[in-house]
Scaffold this motif. Structure first.
Motif, PDB file in Angstrom:
ATOM      1  N   VAL A 152      42.714 -50.622  -2.608  1.00 39.03           N
ATOM      2  CA  VAL A 152      42.508 -50.865  -1.184  1.00 39.03           C
ATOM      3  C   VAL A 152      41.854 -49.655  -0.533  1.00 39.03           C
ATOM      4  CG1 VAL A 152      43.661 -51.352   1.003  1.00 39.03           C
ATOM      5  CG2 VAL A 152      44.486 -52.424  -1.106  1.00 39.03           C
ATOM      6  N   LEU A 153      42.336 -48.462  -0.860  1.00 40.19           N
ATOM      7  CA  LEU A 153      41.808 -47.259  -0.222  1.00 40.19           C
ATOM      8  C   LEU A 153      40.358 -47.008  -0.629  1.00 40.19           C
ATOM      9  CD1 LEU A 153      44.947 -44.960  -0.539  1.00 40.19           C
ATOM     10  CD2 LEU A 153      44.248 -46.412   1.369  1.00 40.19           C
ATOM     11  N   ALA A 154      40.005 -47.344  -1.856  1.00 37.43           N
ATOM     12  CA  ALA A 154      38.600 -47.214  -2.261  1.00 37.43           C
ATOM     13  C   ALA A 154      37.739 -48.169  -1.462  1.00 37.43           C
ATOM     14  CB  ALA A 154      38.467 -47.501  -3.759  1.00 37.43           C
ATOM     15  N   ARG A 155      38.251 -49.353  -1.189  1.00 32.87           N
ATOM     16  CA  ARG A 155      37.510 -50.318  -0.384  1.00 32.87           C
ATOM     17  C   ARG A 155      37.284 -49.781   1.024  1.00 32.87           C
ATOM     18  NH1 ARG A 155      39.721 -56.410   0.288  1.00 32.87           N
ATOM     19  NH2 ARG A 155      40.083 -56.038  -1.939  1.00 32.87           N
ATOM     20  N   VAL A 156      38.315 -49.151   1.585  1.00 40.13           N
ATOM     21  CA  VAL A 156      38.191 -48.587   2.932  1.00 40.13           C
ATOM     22  C   VAL A 156      37.177 -47.444   2.936  1.00 40.13           C
ATOM     23  CG1 VAL A 156      39.396 -47.391   4.797  1.00 40.13           C
ATOM     24  CG2 VAL A 156      40.518 -49.288   3.610  1.00 40.13           C
ATOM     25  N   ARG A 157      37.257 -46.563   1.924  1.00 39.81           N
ATOM     26  CA  ARG A 157      36.319 -45.437   1.864  1.00 39.81           C
ATOM     27  C   ARG A 157      34.881 -45.925   1.742  1.00 39.81           C
ATOM     28  NH1 ARG A 157      40.148 -43.672  -1.963  1.00 39.81           N
ATOM     29  NH2 ARG A 157      41.648 -42.231  -1.049  1.00 39.81           N
ATOM     30  N   SER A 158      34.659 -46.948   0.911  1.00 45.71           N
ATOM     31  CA  SER A 158      33.309 -47.452   0.716  1.00 45.71           C
ATOM     32  C   SER A 158      32.744 -48.081   1.979  1.00 45.71           C
ATOM     33  CB  SER A 158      33.287 -48.496  -0.404  1.00 45.71           C
ATOM     34  OG  SER A 158      33.387 -47.881  -1.655  1.00 45.71           O
ATOM     35  N   GLY A 159      33.630 -48.600   2.831  1.00 45.18           N
ATOM     36  CA  GLY A 159      33.176 -49.270   4.040  1.00 45.18           C
ATOM     37  C   GLY A 159      33.059 -48.379   5.252  1.00 45.18           C
ATOM     38  N   LEU A 160      33.364 -47.077   5.100  1.00 42.70           N
ATOM     39  CA  LEU A 160      33.396 -46.187   6.254  1.00 42.70           C
ATOM     40  C   LEU A 160      32.076 -46.144   7.015  1.00 42.70           C
ATOM     41  CD1 LEU A 160      35.441 -43.029   5.164  1.00 42.70           C
ATOM     42  CD2 LEU A 160      36.059 -44.729   6.889  1.00 42.70           C
ATOM     43  N   ASP A 161      30.977 -46.106   6.289  1.00 42.46           N
ATOM     44  CA  ASP A 161      29.678 -45.968   6.953  1.00 42.46           C
ATOM     45  C   ASP A 161      29.314 -47.176   7.807  1.00 42.46           C
ATOM     46  OD1 ASP A 161      29.361 -43.493   5.935  1.00 42.46           O
ATOM     47  OD2 ASP A 161      27.663 -43.958   4.639  1.00 42.46           O
ATOM     48  N   PRO A 198      27.869 -49.386  -1.206  1.00 39.63           N
ATOM     49  CA  PRO A 198      27.257 -50.683  -1.515  1.00 39.63           C
ATOM     50  C   PRO A 198      26.274 -51.173  -0.467  1.00 39.63           C
ATOM     51  CG  PRO A 198      29.522 -50.992  -0.791  1.00 39.63           C
ATOM     52  CD  PRO A 198      29.317 -49.516  -0.954  1.00 39.63           C
ATOM     53  N   ARG A 199      26.302 -50.615   0.730  1.00 43.55           N
ATOM     54  CA  ARG A 199      25.375 -51.044   1.777  1.00 43.55           C
ATOM     55  C   ARG A 199      24.396 -49.939   2.156  1.00 43.55           C
ATOM     56  NH1 ARG A 199      30.155 -53.757   2.778  1.00 43.55           N
ATOM     57  NH2 ARG A 199      29.924 -56.015   2.973  1.00 43.55           N
ATOM     58  N   SER A 200      24.110 -49.083   1.200  1.00 43.84           N
ATOM     59  CA  SER A 200      23.142 -48.011   1.413  1.00 43.84           C
ATOM     60  C   SER A 200      21.722 -48.534   1.198  1.00 43.84           C
ATOM     61  CB  SER A 200      23.420 -46.861   0.442  1.00 43.84           C
ATOM     62  OG  SER A 200      23.303 -47.320  -0.903  1.00 43.84           O
ATOM     63  N   THR A 201      20.761 -47.735   1.578  1.00 42.24           N
ATOM     64  CA  THR A 201      19.352 -48.118   1.399  1.00 42.24           C
ATOM     65  C   THR A 201      19.028 -48.334  -0.077  1.00 42.24           C
ATOM     66  OG1 THR A 201      18.776 -46.824   3.361  1.00 42.24           O
ATOM     67  CG2 THR A 201      16.977 -47.447   1.886  1.00 42.24           C
ATOM     68  N   LEU A 202      19.522 -47.442  -0.943  1.00 37.32           N
ATOM     69  CA  LEU A 202      19.256 -47.569  -2.366  1.00 37.32           C
ATOM     70  C   LEU A 202      19.844 -48.859  -2.923  1.00 37.32           C
ATOM     71  CD1 LEU A 202      17.913 -45.772  -4.631  1.00 37.32           C
ATOM     72  CD2 LEU A 202      20.252 -45.186  -5.302  1.00 37.32           C
TER      73      LEU A 202
END
Length: 320
Positions: A33-42, A247-251
């Motif tokens: 869950v925490l990895a999901r939150v970190r990945s979505g921070l941006d 996962p939602r970065s430009t690259l």
């Protein structure tokens, strides 16, 4: 096991047939869950970002809090907390709370703290620094395993196994990781090049075509040179693979295949540096997957390359 050495067109067709929407369908899987939150921070701003920061700052307290308590602690409202849960892919606060509780419980039973490794003080003894680094890397590995989509790894492995040539691009520390991958692929007979200079990388990418692969490495997914080089490869028809933490970065948006990693930053070692070990693990997995899918060729190439360099290794007493 199937060997895809001789049919790059079939590999390209598989990748094209399974291509998915870059934002909607690439949801983060796994139980972290925490990895999901970190990945979505941006993707979070304002009140939603405050909720995320509060959860990450003290997950154990968040797991014990009611929705009202979490809202008060983050300076938001229960409605905002509910919106945050949905933004993270949960049906409601109960699911988020249970997920965090389960994760922190696993961390305690494994003997390491969820937040250990966040802070290292200048006067800390080296044994504590080592403990912090080991805990942070362990956490990052667990989070990476939770984030990584093995179907995407399979797609990348199939593409590389059938590729005429592979171009690997990155800048700074990511370029070093790319060079490790290039060496691994080279030892099993895959025609791979790694570039850290944007001019060289663009020239290499411009020569790619259908049946070739370009791998771009950037933890943030926003490194301009890496994005430019991968975009050039994609415009020439090559299959593009991104290794990134976002996962939602430009690259990630421009890549056909996305491989995700996590990191656990510490004082004196920011995310960009702490991402190295998880990146190497993911690329090692990808390398082994390629070797499996080209077993005959890879085994012969590895044996021949090992024999070629064997004479330059020090002789031990046991060898004499």
């Amino acid at each position: 096991m199937a060997d895809h050495d001789g049919d790059p067109a079939a590999v390209t067709a598989v990748v094209d047939a399974t291509r998915v929407d870059r934002r909607g369908s690439r949801s983060i899987t796994g139980d972290s869950v925490l990895a999901r939150v970190r990945s979505g921070l941006d993707d979070l701003t304002g009140a939603l970002r405050r909720v995320a920061d509060h959860v990450l700052a003290d997950p154990e307290t968040a797991a014990r809090s009611t929705i009202v308590e979490l809202a008060e602690g983050s300076g938001t409202s229960p409605a905002t907390v509910t919106r945050f849960c949905r933004a993270m892919g949960f049906d409601g606060y109960a699911d988020l709370r249970l997920g965090i509780a389960a994760e922190t419980g696993r961390a305690r039973s494994a003997g390491w703290s969820v937040d250990i490794g966040r802070e290292i003080q200048p006067g800390d003894p080296l044994d504590r620094v080592l403990e912090q680094l080991m805990a942070a890397d362990t956490r990052a590995m667990h989070d990476t395993a939770a984030l990584l989509d093995l179907i995407e790894v399979e797609r990348a492995a199939m593409a590389i196994a059938g590729a005429g040539r592979v171009t690997i691009v990155g800048a700074g520390g990511s370029a070093l990781v790319g060079q490790e991958m290039q060496l691994s692929l080279h030892r099993i007979g895959v025609a791979a090049w790694a570039w850290n200079d944007v001019h060289d990388g663009l020239a290499s990418a411009a020569l790619l075509g259908a049946g070739d692969v370009a791998l771009g490495i950037s933890y943030t997914g926003q490194t301009r040179e890496t994005v430019e080089m991968l975009a050039e490869a994609g415009s020439r028809g090559a299959t593009t693979v991104a290794l990134t933490g976002f996962p939602r970065s430009t690259l990630a948006d421009l890549a056909d295949v996305v491989l995700l990693t996590a990191s656990q930053s510490t004082s004196f070692r920011p995310d960009a540096l702490s991402a190295r070990h998880p990146q190497l693990v993911v690329l090692d997995l990808l390398y082994i997957a390629v070797a499996q899918r080209t077993h005959g060729r890879a085994h012969a190439a590895f044996r021949r390359t090992a024999q070629a360099v064997g004479g330059h290794k020090a002789t031990t007493a046991a060898d004499t």
